[in-house]
Motif scaffolding. Structure first.
Motif, PDB file in Angstrom:
ATOM      1  N   LEU A 337       0.821  -1.202   0.000  1.00 52.96           N
ATOM      2  CA  LEU A 337       0.000   0.000   0.000  1.00 52.96           C
ATOM      3  C   LEU A 337       0.861   1.261   0.000  1.00 52.96           C
ATOM      4  O   LEU A 337       1.882   1.322   0.687  1.00 52.96           O
ATOM      5  N   ILE A 338       0.431   2.243  -0.771  1.00 54.92           N
ATOM      6  CA  ILE A 338       0.913   3.617  -0.626  1.00 54.92           C
ATOM      7  C   ILE A 338      -0.229   4.408  -0.013  1.00 54.92           C
ATOM      8  O   ILE A 338      -1.352   4.390  -0.532  1.00 54.92           O
ATOM      9  N   ILE A 339       0.050   5.084   1.091  1.00 55.49           N
ATOM     10  CA  ILE A 339      -0.965   5.922   1.739  1.00 55.49           C
ATOM     11  C   ILE A 339      -0.534   7.376   1.576  1.00 55.49           C
ATOM     12  O   ILE A 339       0.467   7.808   2.142  1.00 55.49           O
ATOM     13  N   TYR A 340      -1.293   8.095   0.771  1.00 59.39           N
ATOM     14  CA  TYR A 340      -0.977   9.474   0.406  1.00 59.39           C
ATOM     15  C   TYR A 340      -1.791  10.405   1.288  1.00 59.39           C
ATOM     16  O   TYR A 340      -3.006  10.244   1.425  1.00 59.39           O
ATOM     17  N   MET A 341      -1.110  11.399   1.893  1.00 54.29           N
ATOM     18  CA  MET A 341      -1.782  12.301   2.826  1.00 54.29           C
ATOM     19  C   MET A 341      -1.364  13.745   2.583  1.00 54.29           C
ATOM     20  O   MET A 341      -0.200  14.013   2.262  1.00 54.29           O
ATOM     21  N   THR A 342      -2.319  14.657   2.770  1.00 53.25           N
ATOM     22  CA  THR A 342      -2.012  16.087   2.786  1.00 53.25           C
ATOM     23  C   THR A 342      -2.849  16.760   3.869  1.00 53.25           C
ATOM     24  O   THR A 342      -3.884  16.232   4.278  1.00 53.25           O
ATOM     25  N   CYS A 343      -2.402  17.950   4.265  1.00 49.72           N
ATOM     26  CA  CYS A 343      -3.243  18.800   5.121  1.00 49.72           C
ATOM     27  C   CYS A 343      -3.782  19.940   4.257  1.00 49.72           C
ATOM     28  O   CYS A 343      -3.723  21.103   4.639  1.00 49.72           O
ATOM     29  N   SER A 344      -4.301  19.582   3.092  1.00 45.59           N
ATOM     30  CA  SER A 344      -4.775  20.556   2.104  1.00 45.59           C
ATOM     31  C   SER A 344      -6.267  20.395   1.862  1.00 45.59           C
ATOM     32  O   SER A 344      -6.815  19.291   1.924  1.00 45.59           O
ATOM     33  N   LEU A 345      -6.902  21.512   1.519  1.00 45.47           N
ATOM     34  CA  LEU A 345      -8.299  21.517   1.085  1.00 45.47           C
ATOM     35  C   LEU A 345      -8.423  21.507  -0.433  1.00 45.47           C
ATOM     36  O   LEU A 345      -9.541  21.422  -0.957  1.00 45.47           O
ATOM     37  N   ALA A 348      -6.487  20.052  -6.293  1.00 44.98           N
ATOM     38  CA  ALA A 348      -5.264  19.908  -7.087  1.00 44.98           C
ATOM     39  C   ALA A 348      -4.204  19.092  -6.359  1.00 44.98           C
ATOM     40  O   ALA A 348      -3.400  18.397  -6.999  1.00 44.98           O
ATOM     41  N   GLU A 349      -4.192  19.163  -5.028  1.00 46.62           N
ATOM     42  CA  GLU A 349      -3.198  18.430  -4.246  1.00 46.62           C
ATOM     43  C   GLU A 349      -3.740  17.089  -3.746  1.00 46.62           C
ATOM     44  O   GLU A 349      -2.958  16.275  -3.230  1.00 46.62           O
ATOM     45  N   ASN A 350      -5.023  16.883  -3.873  1.00 45.83           N
ATOM     46  CA  ASN A 350      -5.665  15.698  -3.308  1.00 45.83           C
ATOM     47  C   ASN A 350      -6.151  14.756  -4.412  1.00 45.83           C
ATOM     48  O   ASN A 350      -5.381  13.980  -4.958  1.00 45.83           O
ATOM     49  N   GLU A 351      -7.415  14.839  -4.764  1.00 47.14           N
ATOM     50  CA  GLU A 351      -7.979  13.920  -5.753  1.00 47.14           C
ATOM     51  C   GLU A 351      -7.263  14.000  -7.092  1.00 47.14           C
ATOM     52  O   GLU A 351      -6.999  12.961  -7.723  1.00 47.14           O
ATOM     53  N   ASP A 352      -6.940  15.213  -7.542  1.00 44.98           N
ATOM     54  CA  ASP A 352      -6.276  15.346  -8.841  1.00 44.98           C
ATOM     55  C   ASP A 352      -4.892  14.709  -8.818  1.00 44.98           C
ATOM     56  O   ASP A 352      -4.473  14.086  -9.806  1.00 44.98           O
ATOM     57  N   ALA A 353      -4.180  14.863  -7.707  1.00 46.58           N
ATOM     58  CA  ALA A 353      -2.852  14.250  -7.595  1.00 46.58           C
ATOM     59  C   ALA A 353      -2.945  12.727  -7.633  1.00 46.58           C
ATOM     60  O   ALA A 353      -2.113  12.050  -8.260  1.00 46.58           O
ATOM     61  N   VAL A 354      -3.960  12.176  -6.977  1.00 42.43           N
ATOM     62  CA  VAL A 354      -4.149  10.717  -6.964  1.00 42.43           C
ATOM     63  C   VAL A 354      -4.513  10.207  -8.357  1.00 42.43           C
ATOM     64  O   VAL A 354      -3.970   9.192  -8.832  1.00 42.43           O
ATOM     65  N   HIS A 355      -5.433  10.900  -9.032  1.00 46.35           N
ATOM     66  CA  HIS A 355      -5.832  10.462 -10.376  1.00 46.35           C
ATOM     67  C   HIS A 355      -4.668  10.540 -11.349  1.00 46.35           C
ATOM     68  O   HIS A 355      -4.500   9.661 -12.215  1.00 46.35           O
ATOM     69  N   PHE A 364      -1.443   0.295 -10.024  1.00 44.18           N
ATOM     70  CA  PHE A 364      -2.009   0.579  -8.707  1.00 44.18           C
ATOM     71  C   PHE A 364      -3.509   0.809  -8.820  1.00 44.18           C
ATOM     72  O   PHE A 364      -3.996   1.331  -9.833  1.00 44.18           O
ATOM     73  N   ASP A 365      -4.227   0.447  -7.768  1.00 44.69           N
ATOM     74  CA  ASP A 365      -5.663   0.716  -7.660  1.00 44.69           C
ATOM     75  C   ASP A 365      -5.911   1.650  -6.469  1.00 44.69           C
ATOM     76  O   ASP A 365      -5.190   1.594  -5.455  1.00 44.69           O
ATOM     77  N   LEU A 366      -6.955   2.453  -6.579  1.00 43.58           N
ATOM     78  CA  LEU A 366      -7.397   3.283  -5.466  1.00 43.58           C
ATOM     79  C   LEU A 366      -8.382   2.477  -4.629  1.00 43.58           C
ATOM     80  O   LEU A 366      -9.450   2.097  -5.105  1.00 43.58           O
ATOM     81  N   LEU A 367      -8.035   2.227  -3.365  1.00 43.45           N
ATOM     82  CA  LEU A 367      -8.915   1.461  -2.477  1.00 43.45           C
ATOM     83  C   LEU A 367      -9.908   2.359  -1.753  1.00 43.45           C
ATOM     84  O   LEU A 367     -11.074   2.009  -1.591  1.00 43.45           O
ATOM     85  N   GLN A 368      -9.447   3.507  -1.285  1.00 44.91           N
ATOM     86  CA  GLN A 368     -10.338   4.423  -0.584  1.00 44.91           C
ATOM     87  C   GLN A 368      -9.678   5.795  -0.493  1.00 44.91           C
ATOM     88  O   GLN A 368      -8.456   5.925  -0.597  1.00 44.91           O
ATOM     89  N   SER A 369     -10.493   6.805  -0.300  1.00 42.29           N
ATOM     90  CA  SER A 369      -9.984   8.148  -0.025  1.00 42.29           C
ATOM     91  C   SER A 369     -11.017   8.878   0.810  1.00 42.29           C
ATOM     92  O   SER A 369     -12.211   8.552   0.794  1.00 42.29           O
ATOM     93  N   ARG A 370     -10.535   9.879   1.543  1.00 41.16           N
ATOM     94  CA  ARG A 370     -11.455  10.647   2.381  1.00 41.16           C
ATOM     95  C   ARG A 370     -10.865  12.018   2.677  1.00 41.16           C
ATOM     96  O   ARG A 370      -9.647  12.151   2.802  1.00 41.16           O
ATOM     97  N   ARG A 371     -11.743  12.985   2.766  1.00 43.48           N
ATOM     98  CA  ARG A 371     -11.333  14.344   3.102  1.00 43.48           C
ATOM     99  C   ARG A 371     -12.023  14.770   4.402  1.00 43.48           C
ATOM    100  O   ARG A 371     -13.196  14.479   4.623  1.00 43.48           O
ATOM    101  N   GLY A 380      -8.364  20.721   7.997  1.00 41.44           N
ATOM    102  CA  GLY A 380      -8.503  20.094   6.696  1.00 41.44           C
ATOM    103  C   GLY A 380      -7.447  19.022   6.514  1.00 41.44           C
ATOM    104  O   GLY A 380      -6.265  19.242   6.813  1.00 41.44           O
ATOM    105  N   PHE A 381      -7.850  17.854   6.049  1.00 42.01           N
ATOM    106  CA  PHE A 381      -6.920  16.733   5.869  1.00 42.01           C
ATOM    107  C   PHE A 381      -7.486  15.790   4.813  1.00 42.01           C
ATOM    108  O   PHE A 381      -8.712  15.667   4.672  1.00 42.01           O
ATOM    109  N   PHE A 382      -6.585  15.124   4.087  1.00 45.24           N
ATOM    110  CA  PHE A 382      -6.994  14.203   3.016  1.00 45.24           C
ATOM    111  C   PHE A 382      -6.088  12.982   3.057  1.00 45.24           C
ATOM    112  O   PHE A 382      -4.889  13.089   3.334  1.00 45.24           O
TER     113      PHE A 382
END
Length: 389
Positions: A337-345, A348-355, A364-371, A380-382
């Motif tokens: 697993l890679i677990i990607y985290m930011t303290c951003s709202l 561009a830094e969250n969902e777009d970076a993952v996609h 790689f597959d996306l298993l889950q994400s949450r903001r 704020g955290f992602f």
């Protein structure tokens, strides 16, 4: 100090911040020069400064200024008007308060909406993401952030910690959203001096981070790499619930300077590695990436971030985030697993970076994400959980 004198001190600190100092060093420098100030004075001055910085756009407008024009004096004047404090009780209260208002300063100005507390270019990004919910989010971001503790359940229980803290003058209550989270009601400045803190029974950790760390899948055994470890708070949270081998790395090793002491208190066993050494390690089952980001989720704790950020610095951060994600691919074991985290709202830094990562690395597959944000947690955290096929 009189109330007016405290506001005058806040003006001086704000002028230092506007000249380029960051808030905490500016407050400490003022404190060193003002030995006469008591602890309550210092707390009040700090509160005035941070109240201004969290509401900087509106404070400037209420003083008849733009943000770049506003001095510390203008910002305090605007804050008083924003908070409906009688200006005459502060300005003109000599000899220690700020001098009386000039005729120009005495002019009243309409109260702008809360959107003015955010630079226009950032506002456009947030409007696209949050739409009609943005004003409520920014209103929450304009308030003082609560203080949360994470209970180290390897050593104690929340009930015992609450009782221990109470004896030391810290009133904390359990948060119903998470068993390990305590919200500090009073006595926050005493926490680090308590026996509970020094024994590793609690760590200061934001609720949003705690909720994310509780939700991510952490194996009980195996190998975990905290690649952007910083002061080690997330590794400590992992160690409280897993027996996996922990390896910590940070691009700037000095950021890990507090890890050894915190680990000793909490009973965390770990090792550190430089980046080049990681290429000679067996790949990891989990690679945790708390990447450098805009910090837009932490505006009420570090409100100057909002005004220091530019489109260019955001673009540079996005590039660095992509590089870190790509580096993690080489360190992650098959099915790891890679677990990607930011303290951003920012999307561009969250969902777009993952996609974008998934487009570059279809293995790689996306298993889950949450903001998270102050309306459903605290800051704020992602996070996103990505699994190698």
């Amino acid at each position: 100090m009189t109330p007016a004198a405290r506001y005058q001190a806040a003006i001086e600190v704000l002028d230092a911040i506007l000249a380029g100092q960051t808030p905490e060093p500016a407050l400490r420098a003022w404190g060193r020069s003002a030995r006469f100030a008591g602890s309550k004075d210092r707390v009040a001055i700090s509160d005035h400064v941070y109240d201004v910085l969290r509401n900087r756009g509106r404070a400037a407008a209420l003083a008849g200024c733009t943000v770049p024009q506003a001095t510390g004096r203008a910002l305090i004047l605007g804050l008083l008007r924003l908070q409906n404090v009688a200006v005459e009780d502060v300005f003109g209260q000599m000899p220690y308060g700020p001098s009386a208002l000039s005729a120009d300063e005495a002019k009243e100005h309409p109260t702008p909406d809360i959107l003015s507390d955010t630079p226009d270019w950032l506002l456009a990004l947030l409007k696209a993401e949050f739409g009609p919910d943005l004003e409520g989010l920014l209103a929450a971001m304009s308030t003082r952030a609560p203080v949360y503790l994470r209970v180290n359940t390897r050593k104690t229980t929340p009930e015992h910690v609450i009782a221990d803290l109470a004896q030391a003058g810290v009133h904390a209550i359990a948060d119903p959203r998470l068993a390990t989270a305590l919200e500090v009601q009073t006595g926050a400045r005493k926490i680090t001096a308590t026996a509970a803190y020094q024994a590793g029974l609690v760590e200061v950790q934001d609720l949003s981070v705690q909720m994310a760390m509780a939700e991510i899948p952490v194996p009980q055994t195996g190998r975990i790499l905290d690649y952007c470890a910083g002061a080690g708070g997330k590794s400590l949270a992992i160690a409280a619930r897993s027996d996996a081998d922990l390896t910590l790395h940070d691009k700037f090793p000095k950021r890990m300077g507090d890890v050894a002491l915190r680990a000793e208190r909490a009973g965390m066993v770990y090792q550190t590695r430089e980046d080049a050494q990681l290429d000679h390690e067996v790949q990891f089952d989990v690679v945790l990436l708390d990447v450098p980001c805009s910090g837009s989720g932490t505006w009420r704790r570090d409100p100057m971030v909002r005004w220091r950020m530019t489109p260019e610095t955001l673009a540079a951060l996005q590039s660095e985030q992509a590089q870190i994600l790509d580096r993690a691919v080489t360190l992650t074991a098959p099915r790891g697993l890679i677990i990607y985290m930011t303290c951003s709202l920012l999307r561009a830094e969250n969902e777009d970076a993952v996609h974008a990562f998934l487009a570059r690395h279809p293995q790689f597959d996306l298993l889950q994400s949450r903001r998270f944000d102050p309306r459903n947690a605290s800051d704020g955290f992602f996070f996103a959980v990505l699994q190698a096929k």
